[in-house]
Design a protein around this motif. Structure first.
Motif, PDB file in Angstrom:
ATOM      1  N   VAL A 110       5.835   4.534  16.939  1.00 11.82           N
ATOM      2  CA  VAL A 110       7.075   4.091  16.309  1.00 11.82           C
ATOM      3  C   VAL A 110       6.865   3.075  15.369  1.00 11.82           C
ATOM      4  O   VAL A 110       6.535   2.128  15.633  1.00 11.82           O
ATOM      5  CB  VAL A 110       8.204   4.039  17.260  1.00 11.82           C
ATOM      6  N   GLU A 111       7.314   3.230  13.814  1.00  8.48           N
ATOM      7  CA  GLU A 111       7.220   2.215  12.894  1.00  8.48           C
ATOM      8  C   GLU A 111       8.518   2.114  12.327  1.00  8.48           C
ATOM      9  O   GLU A 111       9.075   3.236  12.117  1.00  8.48           O
ATOM     10  CB  GLU A 111       5.830   2.585  12.121  1.00  8.48           C
ATOM     11  N   VAL A 112       9.160   1.147  12.215  1.00  7.11           N
ATOM     12  CA  VAL A 112      10.492   0.746  11.700  1.00  7.11           C
ATOM     13  C   VAL A 112      10.333  -0.122  10.562  1.00  7.11           C
ATOM     14  O   VAL A 112       9.842  -1.469  10.567  1.00  7.11           O
ATOM     15  CB  VAL A 112      11.550   0.511  12.428  1.00  7.11           C
ATOM     16  N   PHE A 113      10.672   0.340   9.179  1.00  6.92           N
ATOM     17  CA  PHE A 113      10.695  -0.535   7.948  1.00  6.92           C
ATOM     18  C   PHE A 113      11.954  -0.536   7.552  1.00  6.92           C
ATOM     19  O   PHE A 113      12.784   0.389   7.286  1.00  6.92           O
ATOM     20  CB  PHE A 113       9.689   0.038   7.083  1.00  6.92           C
ATOM     21  N   VAL A 114      12.523  -2.062   7.165  1.00 10.01           N
ATOM     22  CA  VAL A 114      13.705  -2.329   6.578  1.00 10.01           C
ATOM     23  C   VAL A 114      13.427  -2.750   5.300  1.00 10.01           C
ATOM     24  O   VAL A 114      12.834  -4.058   5.422  1.00 10.01           O
ATOM     25  CB  VAL A 114      14.687  -2.858   7.543  1.00 10.01           C
ATOM     26  N   ASN A 115      13.884  -2.239   4.087  1.00  8.51           N
ATOM     27  CA  ASN A 115      13.181  -2.771   2.862  1.00  8.51           C
ATOM     28  C   ASN A 115      14.332  -3.335   1.817  1.00  8.51           C
ATOM     29  O   ASN A 115      15.603  -2.335   1.831  1.00  8.51           O
ATOM     30  CB  ASN A 115      12.486  -1.882   1.952  1.00  8.51           C
ATOM     31  N   ARG A 116      14.457  -4.308   1.271  1.00  7.24           N
ATOM     32  CA  ARG A 116      15.294  -4.669   0.228  1.00  7.24           C
ATOM     33  C   ARG A 116      14.761  -4.893  -1.259  1.00  7.24           C
ATOM     34  O   ARG A 116      13.499  -5.440  -1.300  1.00  7.24           O
ATOM     35  CB  ARG A 116      15.848  -6.167   0.593  1.00  7.24           C
ATOM     36  N   HIS A 117      15.236  -4.022  -2.250  1.00 10.16           N
ATOM     37  CA  HIS A 117      14.471  -3.984  -3.366  1.00 10.16           C
ATOM     38  C   HIS A 117      15.492  -4.565  -4.342  1.00 10.16           C
ATOM     39  O   HIS A 117      16.511  -4.454  -4.448  1.00 10.16           O
ATOM     40  CB  HIS A 117      14.231  -2.388  -3.845  1.00 10.16           C
ATOM     41  N   HIS A 118      14.454  -5.367  -5.188  1.00 13.75           N
ATOM     42  CA  HIS A 118      15.373  -6.228  -6.267  1.00 13.75           C
ATOM     43  C   HIS A 118      14.578  -5.706  -7.564  1.00 13.75           C
ATOM     44  O   HIS A 118      13.252  -6.110  -7.842  1.00 13.75           O
ATOM     45  CB  HIS A 118      15.236  -7.579  -6.219  1.00 13.75           C
ATOM     46  N   GLU A 119      15.108  -4.909  -8.319  1.00 10.74           N
ATOM     47  CA  GLU A 119      14.683  -4.490  -9.651  1.00 10.74           C
ATOM     48  C   GLU A 119      14.881  -5.015 -10.863  1.00 10.74           C
ATOM     49  O   GLU A 119      16.407  -5.149 -10.967  1.00 10.74           O
ATOM     50  CB  GLU A 119      14.477  -2.965  -9.779  1.00 10.74           C
ATOM     51  N   THR A 120      14.208  -5.311 -11.850  1.00 12.44           N
ATOM     52  CA  THR A 120      14.677  -5.868 -13.164  1.00 12.44           C
ATOM     53  C   THR A 120      13.965  -5.095 -14.421  1.00 12.44           C
ATOM     54  O   THR A 120      12.856  -4.912 -14.289  1.00 12.44           O
ATOM     55  CB  THR A 120      14.421  -7.427 -13.252  1.00 12.44           C
ATOM     56  N   VAL A 121      14.712  -4.692 -15.347  1.00 16.45           N
ATOM     57  CA  VAL A 121      13.980  -4.154 -16.398  1.00 16.45           C
ATOM     58  C   VAL A 121      14.754  -4.794 -17.907  1.00 16.45           C
ATOM     59  O   VAL A 121      16.003  -5.206 -17.596  1.00 16.45           O
ATOM     60  CB  VAL A 121      14.517  -2.465 -16.728  1.00 16.45           C
TER      61      VAL A 121
END
Length: 424
Positions: A140-151
């Motif tokens: 079992v693998e658990v990934f929790v991601n926070r994305h910060h995107e700028t354009v």
């Protein structure tokens, strides 16, 4: 970034530019046979630069990546090479969006907890879902991601957004007397619904046992077919892809606005709305790669194509108001409850090698890895079969469940009942 922008503005051959930055902070947990083996935090940041160059009656573009280690000399060389490449691209001109600024957050309950606490909660739910005798979760693998995107671009556009998602990868295993059967499960979500996650893993544990018990049918099956959310996502996106600006512009679609997708419907009518954001969808965003603010667009109603959608460039080429790259698909639910779905003989598909949908050849089908065959008295797990049929005939008679499911970018009927399919 300031140095990059200064050098882009100073280059006389650069007509326009766009800079996309994507930072991901991830908290990751790795379990082997139920034991936590590794915990990892990562932070990555990618910066992509697109250079636009007008030459004659054309507009060319080229991209390159910038890293924290990129020197000023390397940056100058990258810009020059990109300009040279863009001079070789003969695209029809179009205008970048501009004069917009804003900071946004995509709605998610992930922001309410620390990532390590959230990951631990997810892991506990996953392991609690294994109630199967002789069943196990080997990995079992658990990934929790926070994305910060700028354009940002040369036309005064500067936007940023924060969004969240999580992924669970698991190997559900059933240990039988003769052999062990392993399946692969990847489940993605952007808000934690404990019940939905628990049911997803429990269903995959049951599927591992069913796969162990499954056999190839001894006789030909002739019955209705039930598709689940994974295959329905494929079917609905195949319809939606035909109504993208880019598909219409390149003449690679069989549908035009006003065309009937269901030509002689006898079942439920298809309705599709493309949206920038939808609850639970990992594809939710406030703006797209070009910085266009995302809303929603109804593209199919009552079984007919009523509108196109898509990105800035191809929208301008078609003379349409660009909607932006809408990546969430909401499909209208139907009228069938679970009892009505399973009445009579039917084959409920649990896993396929991949549903194939081709509107040009009027085909729908694929290899079935696991399904439940109900003959009216008992339920038998079967494997080693395929389905095949005319997609236009299938769509005419298709009926949808009233229950709604979320699968990546799909929000729509959990199941559908299909007729006119051959099982062999």
């Amino acid at each position: 970034m300031k140095q990059l922008e200064s050098m882009l503005r100073a280059n006389a051959r650069v007509t326009d530019y766009q800079i996309n930055t994507h930072e991901i902070k991830s908290y990751e947990m790795f379990f082997v046979k139920g034991k936590l083996e590794t915990v990892r935090r990562t932070k990555t940041c990618d910066t992509q630069v697109t250079v636009y160059v007008s030459h004659g009656e054309f507009l060319g573009d080229a991209e390159f990546l910038v890293y924290p280690s990129t020197t000023e000399e390397q940056l100058a060389e990258l810009i020059c090479k990109a300009v040279d490449k863009a001079m070789l691209i003969d695209n029809k001109p179009y205008t970048l969006p501009g004069n917009e600024t804003g900071d946004y957050t995509v709605e998610s309950n992930f922001s309410d907890a620390a990532p390590e606490d959230l990951a631990a909660d997810i892991a506990n739910i996953v392991f609690d879902a294994n109630k199967m005798p002789n069943g196990s979760l080997n990995s079992v693998e658990v990934f929790v991601n926070r994305h910060h995107e700028t354009v940002q671009n040369s036309r005064g556009l500067l936007k940023s957004q924060v969004r969240y998602d999580a992924m669970v990868e698991a190997i559900p295993t059933y240990n039988g007397l003769k052999q062990s059967v392993e399946l692969y499960e990847q489940y993605n979500f952007s808000s934690l619904d404990e019940k939905a996650l628990h049911e997803e893993i429990a269903q995959m544990m049951a599927a591992a046992k069913a796969r162990y018990e499954s056999e190839k049918p001894q006789q030909k099956l002739d019955c209705k077919v039930i598709l689940n959310k994974q295959e329905l996502m494929t079917l609905f996106f195949a319809i939606a892809d035909n109504l993208k600006y880019s598909s219409v512009y390149s003449h690679s679609t069989v549908f035009q606005k006003g065309d009937a997708i269901q030509k002689n419907p006898t079942g439920d009518r298809i309705g599709i709305t493309m949206a920038g954001a939808a609850a639970g969808s990992v594809r939710s965003a406030k703006f797209d790669h070009d910085g266009l603010t995302l809303g929603q667009q109804r593209i199919v109603s009552d079984g007919k194509a009523i509108a196109y959608y898509g990105d800035n460039r191809y929208g301008q080429y078609l003379g349409e108001q660009p909607t932006g790259n809408l990546r969430c698909l909401r499909a209208d639910g139907g009228s069938l409850d679970e009892k009505a779905l399973q009445e009579g003989k039917n084959l409920e598909i649990i896993s396929m090698s991949g549903l194939q949908v081709d509107f040009f050849s009027d085909y729908i089908g694929g290899e079935v890895r696991l399904a439940y065959y109900r003959d009216g008295e008992k339920v038998l797990p079967v494997t080693g079969i395929s389905i095949s049929g005319s997609v236009s005939e299938v769509l005419n008679s298709i009926r949808f469940s009233s229950g709604i499911a979320v699968q990546d970018g799909y929000i729509g009927p959990e199941k559908a009942l299909l007729e006119n399919l051959k099982i062999f």
